[in-house]
Design a protein around this motif. Structure first.
Motif: not given
Length: 336
Positions: A310-336
Motif C-alpha cells: 500500500a502506497k500513497f501516489c503523491d506527497g499529500d495523500g490525495y490518492a493511494f494504491a493497494v496490491t494483494g496476494y494473488d491479485l493481478s491488479e493494482i487497486i487505486r483510491y482517490v479522495q472524494s
C-alpha cells in the motif's frame, strides 16, 4: 473520504511479500510508475494521469553466468535522490539497480552466498535512498550495505557496511519530511522488531537502538524525527527517533501488518495488513509538548484479499494504491 478508482491490470499477480508495491510520480511527464513483485519477476506499469495510457515492462532477477535466473525477488523499490531516480531490486542472489523506467541496469551487486547450503537463507531486503547520494540495502545477515551513487553513470560503489542488527533486515526508511533539522535520517528494522536509528554521512553514525520484543517489524517509516513502525501483532508504534521514547501504540489491525506509508506534506499515514483492511490515519506533531497524536480517518476493506502493498501516489495523500496476494491488479483510491 476516499473512493475506488479504476484498477490497473498487471501481467502477474503479487507475491506475498512485505511492502510489495513501488510508486514513483514523474510530474513533468504526468506519469506514475508502479512496480509489483511476482516470484522472480518485477511487473512494472507506467500509467498516465489521465488514465488513458498504460505501458508494461517486466524485469527478471539476474545472477552471474546464468541466462534465466530463478532466484526469487524479495523487493523492488524506487529510490529518489536529488540528482536521479533509480529502481532497486533485491533478490536471493544480489542487488540490481536500474534507471527508474527499468530500461537500463546500471549496477549489480552479488551477495556472498556460502559454498555449502546453510540453514540461514541468503537474500537482500529493505531499500532506501538516504540524503543526497546514498542508497542503503539490508541483507539477511542483518548487515546494511551503503552504496555511494554518483549523479549520473554507473560508477556506484559500496562505501560502507553497517553491522548492528543480528537478524534479517525487514525494512528501512529515510526521513521523508524533507526537514534539514532532523538529526536522524535513517531507520532500519529487523525480524525481531529491533530498530536502529542512524545519521548518514561519510561514515554512518548509530544514534539509537530501540529494542524489539521478538515480534517482527515488517514496515517502518521516519517522519519529522518520529519512527512509525508496523508489527506482526497488527500494532503500530510511534517512537521519538533519537531518544527511543514511545509516543503512541495503536492496535491498528487484527493481523500482520504488511505495509506502512506516509504522505510527508499532510502527515497522513497508511497502514495495510493481512486482515484485508487499509486504514488512513492522521499524525499531528505538537512541538511544545514534544508529542505526536494519531487520529483514525478512514478505512477500506479489500474483501477476501491478503494485502501486501500500500502506497500513497503523491506527497499529500490525495490518492493511494493497494496490491494483494494473488491479485493481478493494482487497486487505486482517490479522495472524494
Amino acid at each position: 473520504m476516499y473512493h475506488k478508482e479504476k484498477s490497473i491490470q498487471i501481467k502477474n499477480s503479487a507475491s506475498a511479500l512485505y511492502n510489495n508495491l513501488g510508486v514513483l510520480r514523474i510530474a513533468p511527464r504526468r506519469l506514475t510508475y508502479f512496480t509489483v513483485v511476482h516470484a522472480n519477476v518485477v511487473n512494472m506499469v507506467s500509467a498516465s494521469w489521465d488514465g488513458l495510457n498504460y505501458s508494461h515492462r517486466q524485469l527478471q532477477s539476474k545472477e552471474p553466468n546464468v541466462a534465466t535466473s530463478t532466484s526469487l525477488i524479495m523487493q523492488a523499490a524506487f529510490c529518489a535522490l536529488p540528482s536521479r531516480d533509480l529502481l532497486v531490486v533485491t533478490s536471493q542472489k544480489g542487488i540490481q539497480m536500474y534507471e527508474s523506467d527499468g530500461s537500463i541496469m546500471v549496477y549489480w551487486h552479488a551477495l556472498d552466498t556460502p559454498e555449502t547450503p546453510t540453514e540461514q537463507a541468503v537474500f537482500a531486503r529493505g531499500i532506501s535512498a538516504v540524503w543526497e547520494n546514498y542508497i542503503c540495502v539490508g541483507v539477511s545477515s542483518g548487515a546494511i550495505l551503503v552504496f555511494d551513487v554518483p549523479s549520473k553513470g554507473s560508477n556506484i560503489t559500496l562505501s560502507e557496511v553497517l553491522e548492528e542488527h543480528k537478524e534479517s533486515i525487514t525494512d528501512m526508511a529515510s526521513e521523508c519530511s524533507g526537514s534539514q533539522e532532523c538529526i536522524a535520517n535513517l531507520v532500519t528494522a529487523d525480524d525481531e522488531g529491533n530498530l536502529c536509528v542512524w545519521k548518514s554521512g561519510e561514515e554512518f553514525q548509530l544514534l539509537n537502538k530501540i529494542p524489539g520484543f521478538d515480534m517482527s517489524c515488517s514496515s517502518v517509516k521516519l517522519w519529522k524525527g518520529t519512527v512509525v513502525a508496523g508489527y506482526g501483532t497488527g500494532q503500530i508504534r510511534l517512537y521519538e527517533a533519537v531518544t527511543g521514547i514511545l509516543h503512541a501504540e495503536v492496535n491498528a489491525h487484527a493481523r500482520w501488518i504488511y505495509s506502512l506509508d506516509i504522505a510527508p506534506f499532510s502527515g497522513l499515514l497508511l497502514s495495510a495488513a493481512e486482515d484485508s483492511l487499509v486504514r488512513v490515519w492522521h499524525l499531528t506533531m505538537t512541538p511544545e509538548t514534544n508529542s505526536v497524536e494519531v487520529a483514525h480517518l478512514h478505512n477500506e476493506c479489500v474483501t477476501d484479499t491478503q494485502i501486501c502493498g500500500a502506497k500513497f501516489c503523491d506527497g499529500d495523500g490525495y490518492a493511494f494504491a493497494v496490491t494483494g496476494y494473488d491479485l493481478s491488479e493494482i487497486i487505486r483510491y482517490v479522495q472524494s
